[in-house]
Design a protein around this motif. Structure first.
Motif, mmCIF file in Angstrom:
data_model
loop_
_atom_site.group_PDB
_atom_site.id
_atom_site.type_symbol
_atom_site.label_atom_id
_atom_site.label_comp_id
_atom_site.label_asym_id
_atom_site.label_seq_id
_atom_site.Cartn_x
_atom_site.Cartn_y
_atom_site.Cartn_z
ATOM 1 N N ASP A 76 0.897 -1.218 -0.088
ATOM 2 C CA ASP A 76 0.049 -0.045 0.010
ATOM 3 C C ASP A 76 0.820 1.348 -0.069
ATOM 4 O O ASP A 76 0.420 2.429 -0.872
ATOM 5 N N ASP A 77 1.708 1.287 0.757
ATOM 6 C CA ASP A 77 2.862 2.370 0.856
ATOM 7 C C ASP A 77 3.315 2.666 -0.465
ATOM 8 O O ASP A 77 3.710 3.766 -0.915
ATOM 9 N N LEU A 78 3.900 1.474 -1.243
ATOM 10 C CA LEU A 78 4.630 1.724 -2.593
ATOM 11 C C LEU A 78 3.542 2.342 -3.415
ATOM 12 O O LEU A 78 3.750 3.097 -4.429
ATOM 13 N N ALA A 79 2.236 1.822 -3.429
ATOM 14 C CA ALA A 79 1.103 2.187 -4.387
ATOM 15 C C ALA A 79 0.889 3.596 -3.913
ATOM 16 O O ALA A 79 0.793 4.344 -5.099
ATOM 17 N N ASN A 80 0.765 4.101 -2.859
ATOM 18 C CA ASN A 80 0.492 5.628 -2.437
ATOM 19 C C ASN A 80 1.593 6.316 -2.989
ATOM 20 O O ASN A 80 1.439 7.600 -3.473
ATOM 21 N N ALA A 81 2.942 6.066 -2.905
ATOM 22 C CA ALA A 81 4.006 6.872 -3.114
ATOM 23 C C ALA A 81 4.307 6.998 -4.851
ATOM 24 O O ALA A 81 4.243 8.016 -5.207
ATOM 25 N N ALA A 82 3.756 5.956 -5.584
ATOM 26 C CA ALA A 82 3.653 6.005 -7.024
ATOM 27 C C ALA A 82 2.566 6.838 -7.389
ATOM 28 O O ALA A 82 2.822 7.619 -8.430
ATOM 29 N N ALA A 83 1.174 6.930 -6.832
ATOM 30 C CA ALA A 83 0.196 7.764 -6.977
ATOM 31 C C ALA A 83 0.528 9.273 -6.802
ATOM 32 O O ALA A 83 0.079 10.006 -7.480
ATOM 33 N N ALA A 84 1.173 9.558 -5.716
ATOM 34 C CA ALA A 84 1.599 10.715 -5.245
ATOM 35 C C ALA A 84 2.721 11.341 -6.083
ATOM 36 O O ALA A 84 2.917 12.613 -6.100
ATOM 37 N N LYS A 85 3.297 10.654 -6.675
ATOM 38 C CA LYS A 85 4.469 11.216 -7.661
ATOM 39 C C LYS A 85 4.032 11.921 -8.775
ATOM 40 O O LYS A 85 3.394 11.674 -9.679
ATOM 41 N N PRO A 86 4.215 13.309 -8.820
ATOM 42 C CA PRO A 86 3.812 13.970 -9.965
ATOM 43 C C PRO A 86 4.536 13.831 -11.141
ATOM 44 O O PRO A 86 5.679 13.146 -11.218
ATOM 45 N N VAL A 87 3.913 14.089 -12.343
ATOM 46 C CA VAL A 87 4.371 13.686 -13.689
ATOM 47 C C VAL A 87 5.347 14.810 -13.810
ATOM 48 O O VAL A 87 4.913 16.054 -14.151
ATOM 49 N N ALA A 88 6.589 14.694 -14.103
ATOM 50 C CA ALA A 88 7.777 15.786 -14.425
ATOM 51 C C ALA A 88 7.547 16.032 -15.920
ATOM 52 O O ALA A 88 7.765 15.154 -16.830
#
Length: 171
Positions: free
Chosen positions: A129-141
């Motif tokens: 869950d933590d990895l999924a949340n981190a990936a979702a929160a990462k903005p597209v640069a």
């Protein structure tokens, strides 16, 4: 020189130690249905650091994986399944290539013998869950800042570059 390159390639191919140059070069491949699911070790394993340690491997139908090891802390490494050099392998984000061999109901993976389970351990579920949340929160640069740029500095630098281009006289 060409002979040495060809000879090195032949030796590598014949030795069975072909390597992936980087994580991005491994093509994520949907695995066979028998590999999809949650796998976990039971009891002491020679591939684990302690008799109390546990390992889990999550394999999705799309080919994503999460290798989760827990003992005194949880270490979770994302990866992907690919068909490489004639066998199904898990390639983690550190470019470690580990074969997946299914023998009956047991999965042999990285010196471990795993069995399919319906539910993950609470620790591995949290790591996933933590990895999924981190990936979702990462903005597209759109443009990658340098290591020394703050977000504000990065925005100013790129805005200034655009403004400077507009102000230049056209010849």
């Amino acid at each position: 020189m060409k002979k040495w390159i060809v000879a090195a390639a032949v030796v590598t191919a014949l030795s069975g130690c072909a390597q992936l140059p980087d994580y991005a070069s491994a093509v994520k491949t949907p695995p066979p249905a028998a590999l999809v699911g949650n796998w976990q070790t039971f009891g002491p394993q020679r591939g684990l650091v302690s008799d109390q340690a546990k390992a889990s491997l999550i394999i999705t139908a799309e080919g994503d994986t999460l290798d989760c090891r827990q003992w005194q802390r949880v270490i979770a490494k994302p990866g992907k399944i690919t068909y490489f050099d004639g066998e199904w392998v898990n390639v983690n984000n550190e470019v470690r290539v580990m074969p997946l061999e299914l023998e009956g109901t047991e999965l042999h993976y990285d010196k471990l013998i795993m069995q399919k389970v319906t539910q993950l351990s609470a620790e591995c579920q949290k790591a996933r869950d933590d990895l999924a949340n981190a990936a979702a929160a990462k903005p597209v640069a759109t443009a990658a800042p340098t290591a020394f740029d703050t977000d504000e500095e990065h925005q100013k630098k790129h805005k200034m570059t655009y403004i400077e281009k507009e102000k230049k006289p056209k010849n």
